[in-house]
Design a protein around this motif. Sequence first.
Motif, PDB file in Angstrom:
ATOM      1  N   ALA A   5       0.882  -1.173   0.000  1.00  0.00           N
ATOM      2  CA  ALA A   5       0.000   0.000   0.000  1.00  0.00           C
ATOM      3  C   ALA A   5       0.915   1.216   0.000  1.00  0.00           C
ATOM      4  CB  ALA A   5      -0.900   0.004   1.226  1.00  0.00           C
ATOM      5  N   THR A   6       0.932   1.942  -1.088  1.00  0.00           N
ATOM      6  CA  THR A   6       1.893   3.035  -1.232  1.00  0.00           C
ATOM      7  C   THR A   6       1.689   4.145  -0.195  1.00  0.00           C
ATOM      8  OG1 THR A   6       0.492   3.928  -2.994  1.00  0.00           O
ATOM      9  CG2 THR A   6       2.396   2.627  -3.662  1.00  0.00           C
ATOM     10  N   ALA A   7       0.471   4.332   0.278  1.00  0.00           N
ATOM     11  CA  ALA A   7       0.198   5.383   1.261  1.00  0.00           C
ATOM     12  C   ALA A   7       0.767   5.055   2.636  1.00  0.00           C
ATOM     13  CB  ALA A   7      -1.306   5.635   1.372  1.00  0.00           C
ATOM     14  N   THR A   8       0.739   3.768   3.018  1.00  0.00           N
ATOM     15  CA  THR A   8       1.153   3.384   4.366  1.00  0.00           C
ATOM     16  C   THR A   8       2.488   2.652   4.426  1.00  0.00           C
ATOM     17  OG1 THR A   8       0.016   1.262   4.261  1.00  0.00           O
ATOM     18  CG2 THR A   8      -1.261   3.161   5.064  1.00  0.00           C
ATOM     19  N   GLY A   9       2.906   2.065   3.314  1.00  0.00           N
ATOM     20  CA  GLY A   9       4.131   1.276   3.314  1.00  0.00           C
ATOM     21  C   GLY A   9       3.942  -0.119   3.896  1.00  0.00           C
ATOM     22  N   ALA A  10       2.682  -0.476   4.186  1.00  0.00           N
ATOM     23  CA  ALA A  10       2.367  -1.804   4.736  1.00  0.00           C
ATOM     24  C   ALA A  10       1.762  -2.683   3.639  1.00  0.00           C
ATOM     25  CB  ALA A  10       1.380  -1.663   5.891  1.00  0.00           C
ATOM     26  N   LEU A  11       1.621  -3.956   3.944  1.00  0.00           N
ATOM     27  CA  LEU A  11       0.993  -4.868   2.996  1.00  0.00           C
ATOM     28  C   LEU A  11      -0.518  -4.680   3.012  1.00  0.00           C
ATOM     29  CD1 LEU A  11       3.001  -8.187   3.497  1.00  0.00           C
ATOM     30  CD2 LEU A  11       3.239  -6.486   1.677  1.00  0.00           C
ATOM     31  N   ALA A  12      -1.105  -4.696   1.824  1.00  0.00           N
ATOM     32  CA  ALA A  12      -2.554  -4.541   1.679  1.00  0.00           C
ATOM     33  C   ALA A  12      -3.102  -5.741   0.913  1.00  0.00           C
ATOM     34  CB  ALA A  12      -2.874  -3.256   0.942  1.00  0.00           C
ATOM     35  N   GLU A  13      -4.271  -6.195   1.337  1.00  0.00           N
ATOM     36  CA  GLU A  13      -4.892  -7.381   0.761  1.00  0.00           C
ATOM     37  C   GLU A  13      -5.755  -7.024  -0.445  1.00  0.00           C
ATOM     38  OE1 GLU A  13      -7.648 -10.995   2.483  1.00  0.00           O
ATOM     39  OE2 GLU A  13      -8.005  -8.963   3.236  1.00  0.00           O
ATOM     40  N   GLU A  14      -5.665  -7.876  -1.479  1.00  0.00           N
ATOM     41  CA  GLU A  14      -6.572  -7.818  -2.620  1.00  0.00           C
ATOM     42  C   GLU A  14      -7.169  -9.210  -2.782  1.00  0.00           C
ATOM     43  OE1 GLU A  14      -5.252  -6.375  -6.415  1.00  0.00           O
ATOM     44  OE2 GLU A  14      -4.320  -4.596  -5.536  1.00  0.00           O
ATOM     45  N   LYS A  15      -8.476  -9.305  -2.744  1.00  0.00           N
ATOM     46  CA  LYS A  15      -9.155 -10.585  -2.954  1.00  0.00           C
ATOM     47  C   LYS A  15      -9.224 -10.854  -4.450  1.00  0.00           C
ATOM     48  CE  LYS A  15     -10.746 -11.596   1.262  1.00  0.00           C
ATOM     49  NZ  LYS A  15     -10.370 -12.769   1.991  1.00  0.00           N
ATOM     50  N   ARG A  16      -8.941 -12.100  -4.840  1.00  0.00           N
ATOM     51  CA  ARG A  16      -9.022 -12.487  -6.246  1.00  0.00           C
ATOM     52  C   ARG A  16      -9.635 -13.864  -6.367  1.00  0.00           C
ATOM     53  NH1 ARG A  16      -4.342 -10.409  -9.105  1.00  0.00           N
ATOM     54  NH2 ARG A  16      -4.267  -8.222  -8.513  1.00  0.00           N
ATOM     55  N   GLU A  17     -10.274 -14.081  -7.492  1.00  0.00           N
ATOM     56  CA  GLU A  17     -10.767 -15.406  -7.836  1.00  0.00           C
ATOM     57  C   GLU A  17      -9.862 -15.918  -8.948  1.00  0.00           C
ATOM     58  OE1 GLU A  17     -14.737 -16.696  -9.892  1.00  0.00           O
ATOM     59  OE2 GLU A  17     -15.118 -16.210  -7.780  1.00  0.00           O
ATOM     60  N   LEU A  18      -9.187 -17.037  -8.692  1.00  0.00           N
ATOM     61  CA  LEU A  18      -8.239 -17.601  -9.654  1.00  0.00           C
ATOM     62  C   LEU A  18      -8.782 -18.884 -10.250  1.00  0.00           C
ATOM     63  CD1 LEU A  18      -4.883 -17.332  -7.660  1.00  0.00           C
ATOM     64  CD2 LEU A  18      -5.890 -15.656  -9.206  1.00  0.00           C
ATOM     65  N   SER A  19      -8.481 -19.093 -11.509  1.00  0.00           N
ATOM     66  CA  SER A  19      -8.798 -20.359 -12.160  1.00  0.00           C
ATOM     67  C   SER A  19      -7.554 -21.225 -12.135  1.00  0.00           C
ATOM     68  CB  SER A  19      -9.219 -20.126 -13.611  1.00  0.00           C
ATOM     69  OG  SER A  19     -10.416 -19.404 -13.655  1.00  0.00           O
TER      70      SER A  19
END
Length: 170
Positions: free
Chosen positions: A61-75
Amino acid sequence: LADSCLALTLSQLPGISRVSITVNGKDLDYRSHSTLQPRQILMSSTEDVVETLLVSLYYLATATGALAEEKRELSVYEGQYRADALLLALLEGPEEDGHSALFPEGYTFLSTRMEEESCYVALSSESWPPAEDIDAELALQSAAQSLLSLARVKKVIFIRDGATFAEFTL
């Protein structure tokens, strides 16, 4: 198809794990990645989807410098491992604004394997750390947290030159 055939053929030679095809020293416009690995080449149609996974991918997360989660659906396709599908998606980069990738474009993991609840990820000593401007520890945390979102994975072990050099647990 020709690029895939060439990459699969050349990767059979000892010491070749990825192939880069250029014309006059330049990448071809129609490719999404500049290098090809055998495990990235889909050898069946998209109709051969074995399962769909809901995973969490972690980016900076460029604003905080911490890791940010993105949910994805993968095939996941026939013959593909869940961990490989997840890492390929992670390397494709974030979809949300304000997030940035922690691995440089073109980076690849050598291999993955599951043993019970542990996921082993092999990295090449030649390509790790991937670049001077990359936070290697945060990049490993990103990959590990993403892999830990898989149902069966309770521990992620990174291997370089045949030895464990980092472990992450749920």
